[in-house]
Scaffold this motif. Structure first.
Motif, PDB file in Angstrom:
ATOM      1  N   ALA A  18      12.805  47.484  26.256  1.00 57.50           N
ATOM      2  CA  ALA A  18      11.859  48.316  26.831  1.00 57.50           C
ATOM      3  C   ALA A  18      10.755  48.514  25.815  1.00 57.50           C
ATOM      4  O   ALA A  18       9.603  48.400  25.837  1.00 57.50           O
ATOM      5  N   ILE A  19      11.322  48.982  24.529  1.00 65.34           N
ATOM      6  CA  ILE A  19      10.412  49.536  23.564  1.00 65.34           C
ATOM      7  C   ILE A  19       9.698  48.168  22.923  1.00 65.34           C
ATOM      8  O   ILE A  19       8.373  48.294  22.728  1.00 65.34           O
ATOM      9  N   GLU A  20      10.213  47.168  22.680  1.00 62.62           N
ATOM     10  CA  GLU A  20       9.581  45.788  22.254  1.00 62.62           C
ATOM     11  C   GLU A  20       8.482  45.338  23.382  1.00 62.62           C
ATOM     12  O   GLU A  20       7.400  45.226  22.852  1.00 62.62           O
ATOM     13  N   ARG A  21       8.690  45.685  24.576  1.00 64.61           N
ATOM     14  CA  ARG A  21       7.819  45.286  25.365  1.00 64.61           C
ATOM     15  C   ARG A  21       6.686  46.222  25.597  1.00 64.61           C
ATOM     16  O   ARG A  21       5.464  45.951  25.594  1.00 64.61           O
ATOM     17  N   LEU A  22       6.880  47.619  25.329  1.00 65.05           N
ATOM     18  CA  LEU A  22       5.971  48.474  24.936  1.00 65.05           C
ATOM     19  C   LEU A  22       4.969  48.376  23.753  1.00 65.05           C
ATOM     20  O   LEU A  22       3.723  48.385  23.770  1.00 65.05           O
ATOM     21  N   HIS A  23       5.544  48.004  22.645  1.00 66.29           N
ATOM     22  CA  HIS A  23       4.968  47.555  21.542  1.00 66.29           C
ATOM     23  C   HIS A  23       4.010  46.601  21.833  1.00 66.29           C
ATOM     24  O   HIS A  23       2.721  46.472  21.266  1.00 66.29           O
ATOM     25  N   ALA A  24       4.439  45.476  22.470  1.00 60.60           N
ATOM     26  CA  ALA A  24       3.352  44.383  22.897  1.00 60.60           C
ATOM     27  C   ALA A  24       2.364  44.898  23.656  1.00 60.60           C
ATOM     28  O   ALA A  24       1.154  44.415  23.415  1.00 60.60           O
ATOM     29  N   ARG A  25       2.451  45.721  24.538  1.00 60.46           N
ATOM     30  CA  ARG A  25       1.342  46.222  25.537  1.00 60.46           C
ATOM     31  C   ARG A  25       0.569  47.004  24.747  1.00 60.46           C
ATOM     32  O   ARG A  25      -0.780  47.102  24.544  1.00 60.46           O
ATOM     33  N   ALA A  53       9.801  58.540  25.518  1.00 61.20           N
ATOM     34  CA  ALA A  53       9.010  59.274  26.727  1.00 61.20           C
ATOM     35  C   ALA A  53       8.954  58.108  27.851  1.00 61.20           C
ATOM     36  O   ALA A  53       8.583  57.039  27.897  1.00 61.20           O
ATOM     37  N   SER A  54       9.525  58.609  29.144  1.00 57.25           N
ATOM     38  CA  SER A  54       9.580  58.088  30.618  1.00 57.25           C
ATOM     39  C   SER A  54       8.927  59.007  31.545  1.00 57.25           C
ATOM     40  O   SER A  54       8.987  60.091  31.549  1.00 57.25           O
ATOM     41  N   VAL A  55       8.358  58.044  32.210  1.00 58.70           N
ATOM     42  CA  VAL A  55       8.058  58.627  33.618  1.00 58.70           C
ATOM     43  C   VAL A  55       8.789  57.781  34.815  1.00 58.70           C
ATOM     44  O   VAL A  55       8.583  56.437  34.600  1.00 58.70           O
ATOM     45  N   GLY A  56       9.740  58.531  35.420  1.00 59.84           N
ATOM     46  CA  GLY A  56      10.585  57.886  36.182  1.00 59.84           C
ATOM     47  C   GLY A  56      11.411  56.601  35.347  1.00 59.84           C
ATOM     48  O   GLY A  56      11.879  57.037  34.524  1.00 59.84           O
ATOM     49  N   SER A  57      11.436  55.503  35.780  1.00 62.14           N
ATOM     50  CA  SER A  57      12.236  54.449  35.005  1.00 62.14           C
ATOM     51  C   SER A  57      11.348  53.717  34.064  1.00 62.14           C
ATOM     52  O   SER A  57      11.795  52.980  33.331  1.00 62.14           O
ATOM     53  N   PHE A  58      10.122  54.094  34.151  1.00 57.25           N
ATOM     54  CA  PHE A  58       9.038  53.387  33.130  1.00 57.25           C
ATOM     55  C   PHE A  58       9.035  53.851  31.847  1.00 57.25           C
ATOM     56  O   PHE A  58       8.629  55.099  31.682  1.00 57.25           O
ATOM     57  N   LEU A  59       9.326  53.301  30.667  1.00 53.17           N
ATOM     58  CA  LEU A  59       9.035  53.858  29.536  1.00 53.17           C
ATOM     59  C   LEU A  59       7.571  53.742  29.143  1.00 53.17           C
ATOM     60  O   LEU A  59       7.135  52.429  29.138  1.00 53.17           O
ATOM     61  N   VAL A  60       6.976  54.984  28.629  1.00 55.91           N
ATOM     62  CA  VAL A  60       5.664  54.890  28.497  1.00 55.91           C
ATOM     63  C   VAL A  60       5.282  55.378  26.912  1.00 55.91           C
ATOM     64  O   VAL A  60       4.263  55.258  26.799  1.00 55.91           O
ATOM     65  N   GLY A  61       6.487  55.728  26.173  1.00 54.58           N
ATOM     66  CA  GLY A  61       6.123  56.161  24.893  1.00 54.58           C
ATOM     67  C   GLY A  61       7.617  55.931  24.135  1.00 54.58           C
ATOM     68  O   GLY A  61       8.521  56.232  24.472  1.00 54.58           O
ATOM     69  N   SER A  62       7.166  55.761  22.851  1.00 49.19           N
ATOM     70  CA  SER A  62       8.420  55.488  21.744  1.00 49.19           C
ATOM     71  C   SER A  62       7.992  56.115  20.268  1.00 49.19           C
ATOM     72  O   SER A  62       6.746  55.526  20.075  1.00 49.19           O
ATOM     73  N   VAL A  63       8.609  56.578  19.735  1.00 53.05           N
ATOM     74  CA  VAL A  63       8.627  56.721  18.194  1.00 53.05           C
ATOM     75  C   VAL A  63       9.707  56.309  17.454  1.00 53.05           C
ATOM     76  O   VAL A  63      11.016  56.855  18.298  1.00 53.05           O
ATOM     77  N   ARG A  64       9.601  55.931  16.295  1.00 52.36           N
ATOM     78  CA  ARG A  64      10.970  55.380  15.633  1.00 52.36           C
ATOM     79  C   ARG A  64      10.528  55.836  14.107  1.00 52.36           C
ATOM     80  O   ARG A  64       9.666  56.099  13.727  1.00 52.36           O
ATOM     81  N   MET A  65      11.696  56.025  13.599  1.00 54.01           N
ATOM     82  CA  MET A  65      11.785  56.409  12.096  1.00 54.01           C
ATOM     83  C   MET A  65      12.707  55.092  11.389  1.00 54.01           C
ATOM     84  O   MET A  65      13.638  54.784  11.877  1.00 54.01           O
ATOM     85  N   GLY A  66      12.165  54.781  10.433  1.00 54.81           N
ATOM     86  CA  GLY A  66      12.942  53.731   9.608  1.00 54.81           C
ATOM     87  C   GLY A  66      13.024  54.344   7.942  1.00 54.81           C
ATOM     88  O   GLY A  66      12.515  55.108   7.632  1.00 54.81           O
ATOM     89  N   PRO A  67      14.436  53.887   7.634  1.00 56.23           N
ATOM     90  CA  PRO A  67      14.855  54.283   6.571  1.00 56.23           C
ATOM     91  C   PRO A  67      14.309  53.641   5.267  1.00 56.23           C
ATOM     92  O   PRO A  67      14.186  52.441   5.419  1.00 56.23           O
ATOM     93  N   VAL A  68      13.559  54.375   4.409  1.00 60.60           N
ATOM     94  CA  VAL A  68      12.807  53.697   3.305  1.00 60.60           C
ATOM     95  C   VAL A  68      13.269  54.483   1.739  1.00 60.60           C
ATOM     96  O   VAL A  68      13.985  55.403   2.071  1.00 60.60           O
TER      97      VAL A  68
END
Length: 169
Positions: A18-25, A53-68
């Motif tokens: 779902a996060i990958e689909r969000l990134h594409a959108r 972040a979700s509204v109902g079952s729809f993922l509307v937001g995401s934030v990630r952290m990567g190790p560097v």
């Protein structure tokens, strides 16, 4: 954000599709050419620091952290931060950013960097990285390379080329 029953929660491994689909959108196919994405290629995310972040079952937001890291100094890179375009302008990105910063602080991280809009991220305490201190493996507008020190004095040890590192969960 009124009238939304927004649920903010830690990312789970099963959220990845779902996060990958969000990134594409949110970012479209050009996202793969960006330096920040190139830095993340092949690197494990810190799923323990990801927030959704979700509204109902729809993922509307995401934030990630990567190790560097730079040399022996390890820290995290915020991003990508994505909000579904149909939910933009409702404060979801800010809510996710604050939650991610607090998660990194609680996990004992000393520094968060990102590539982004300085006026937007200044409200969270991010400032431009001083010229010549950090570089990324590709072109980046120096005014968009930002950092937030979570542990006093930590940034003094951060200098040089930023490289992805394996996740330490």
């Amino acid at each position: 954000m009124t009238d939304l029953s927004l649920v903010i929660r830690p990312e789970r491994p099963e959220d990845a599709p779902a996060i990958e689909r969000l990134h594409a959108r949110a970012f479209g196919p050009g996202r793969f050419a960006r330096t920040a994405y190139r830095l993340r290629e092949g690197a494990a995310e810190r799923v323990d620091l990801g927030i959704t972040a979700s509204v109902g079952s729809f993922l509307v937001g995401s934030v990630r952290m990567g190790p560097v890291r730079t040399g022996a100094t390890s820290f995290v890179m915020l991003g990508p931060l994505a909000v579904d375009p149909s939910f933009a302008g409702r404060g979801i990105g800010g809510t996710l950013t604050r939650a991610a910063i607090e998660g990194a602080r609680q996990a004992g991280e000393g520094l968060v960097i990102l590539v982004g809009d300085a006026p937007y991220y200044a409200r969270f305490g991010f400032t431009p990285v001083p010229p010549g201190r950090l570089s990324l493996p590709g072109p980046v507008d120096p005014a968009r390379l930002l950092w937030l020190e979570l542990a006093d004095g930590f940034s003094a040890g951060a200098s040089g080329l930023v490289e992805a590192r394996g996740a330490s969960l």
